[in-house]
Enzyme design. Sequence first.
Site, PDB file in Angstrom:
ATOM      1  N   ARG A 147       0.388  25.962  45.305  1.00  0.00           N
ATOM      2  CA  ARG A 147      -0.654  25.633  46.282  1.00  0.00           C
ATOM      3  C   ARG A 147      -0.594  24.165  46.692  1.00  0.00           C
ATOM      4  O   ARG A 147      -1.501  23.657  47.358  1.00  0.00           O
ATOM      5  CB  ARG A 147      -2.035  25.981  45.702  1.00  0.00           C
ATOM      6  CG  ARG A 147      -3.124  26.199  46.757  1.00  0.00           C
ATOM      7  CD  ARG A 147      -4.404  26.720  46.139  1.00  0.00           C
ATOM      8  NE  ARG A 147      -4.940  25.855  45.120  1.00  0.00           N
ATOM      9  CZ  ARG A 147      -5.762  24.821  45.341  1.00  0.00           C
ATOM     10  NH1 ARG A 147      -6.147  24.555  46.583  1.00  0.00           N
ATOM     11  NH2 ARG A 147      -6.208  24.091  44.354  1.00  0.00           N
ATOM     12  N   LYS A 148       0.469  23.475  46.341  1.00  0.00           N
ATOM     13  CA  LYS A 148       0.647  22.075  46.749  1.00  0.00           C
ATOM     14  C   LYS A 148       1.188  22.031  48.176  1.00  0.00           C
ATOM     15  O   LYS A 148       2.288  21.532  48.439  1.00  0.00           O
ATOM     16  CB  LYS A 148       1.585  21.356  45.779  1.00  0.00           C
ATOM     17  CG  LYS A 148       1.025  21.222  44.373  1.00  0.00           C
ATOM     18  CD  LYS A 148       2.014  20.532  43.443  1.00  0.00           C
ATOM     19  CE  LYS A 148       1.457  20.423  42.034  1.00  0.00           C
ATOM     20  NZ  LYS A 148       2.430  19.774  41.105  1.00  0.00           N
ATOM     21  N   THR A 149       0.403  22.576  49.073  1.00  0.00           N
ATOM     22  CA  THR A 149       0.805  22.686  50.474  1.00  0.00           C
ATOM     23  C   THR A 149       0.106  21.624  51.320  1.00  0.00           C
ATOM     24  O   THR A 149      -0.791  20.937  50.856  1.00  0.00           O
ATOM     25  CB  THR A 149       0.460  24.086  51.013  1.00  0.00           C
ATOM     26  OG1 THR A 149      -0.902  24.385  50.689  1.00  0.00           O
ATOM     27  CG2 THR A 149       1.352  25.146  50.386  1.00  0.00           C
ATOM     28  N   HIS A 285       8.931  23.683  48.771  1.00  0.00           N
ATOM     29  CA  HIS A 285       8.193  23.362  49.998  1.00  0.00           C
ATOM     30  C   HIS A 285       7.751  21.912  50.094  1.00  0.00           C
ATOM     31  O   HIS A 285       7.233  21.499  51.134  1.00  0.00           O
ATOM     32  CB  HIS A 285       6.971  24.283  50.150  1.00  0.00           C
ATOM     33  CG  HIS A 285       6.003  24.253  49.002  1.00  0.00           C
ATOM     34  ND1 HIS A 285       4.921  23.429  48.973  1.00  0.00           N
ATOM     35  CD2 HIS A 285       5.981  24.960  47.844  1.00  0.00           C
ATOM     36  CE1 HIS A 285       4.248  23.630  47.839  1.00  0.00           C
ATOM     37  NE2 HIS A 285       4.871  24.550  47.134  1.00  0.00           N
TER      38      HIS A 285
END
Length: 299
Positions: A147-149, A285
């Site tokens: 979730r490190k987006t 990502h």
Amino acid sequence: MSESTPQESFGHLLPPSWTTQVTSWLAEDTPSFDYGGYVVGAAPRTATLYAKSPGILAGRPFFDEVFRQCSCTVTWHIDEGTPLDPSSDPTNKIRVATVEGPTRNLLLGERVALNTLSRCAGIATSTRRLVSALRAAGYDGIVAGTRKTTPGFRLVEKYAMLVGGADSHRVDLSAMVMLKDNHVWSRGSITEAVRSARRAAGFALKIEVEVQSEEEADEAIAAGADVVMLDNFTPEGVQVAARRLKERWAGKRHFLLEVSGGLNIENAASYVGRDIDILSTSSIHQGVPHVDFSLKIDH
């Protein structure tokens, strides 16, 4: 448009509200007058999308929506998820799509569409590379993103992971209960944190607990955690802990073991083991190179 493929079906995951994000991107890029658009006018033209660097094509729904909102149409010549290799072409670029519409509108959507496509394709490419490396190392479990987006761009990045072949893990805080060290410290213990989470989440959501030791993993499993994350273990340490946990709890409780913390293309294979169900990483990502695309008006 080209025929549908399994990769393209990921576009059907997008929520009804996602097109408003594209609207906001366009509004950010042209907050007042479009001076360049005034120069070129609205005569109908066609433009060609070229791939200029190797990678996986990903992001077609977002590219399409940018130009739909600019009253242009896109015809794709290559399917979503297809590897692109410009070096195989004499021109060192690959014709990916054709865009038609008023000249001003083609240029209005150009940079927003290219930025989104380049970033999405870059993540899909990085993801495919890691997944392929782990499969080659004999790992048949789940490879997941984190979730490190980027705030405001999460939907594109999670979509790209799926196209690249990874699991999207939890998309947001509502998708699964993940109890990390701060949750446990605030509540007082792993057991109390899991009990509290279960009261709120009910039966429908899984609960995952991040642990720093085998003892903490035992407590999480006993408390009813569905997933236990072995965080920042060494490759050797994770193999030993995973084996002992699976042996100790065999036939007593069902749970999944996830390994995370510093995994990347260089070291991920060293974490592969038959007792590990999930390998998760932000390396697919965060800070990945973009795939280079250009849009040229035909003349």
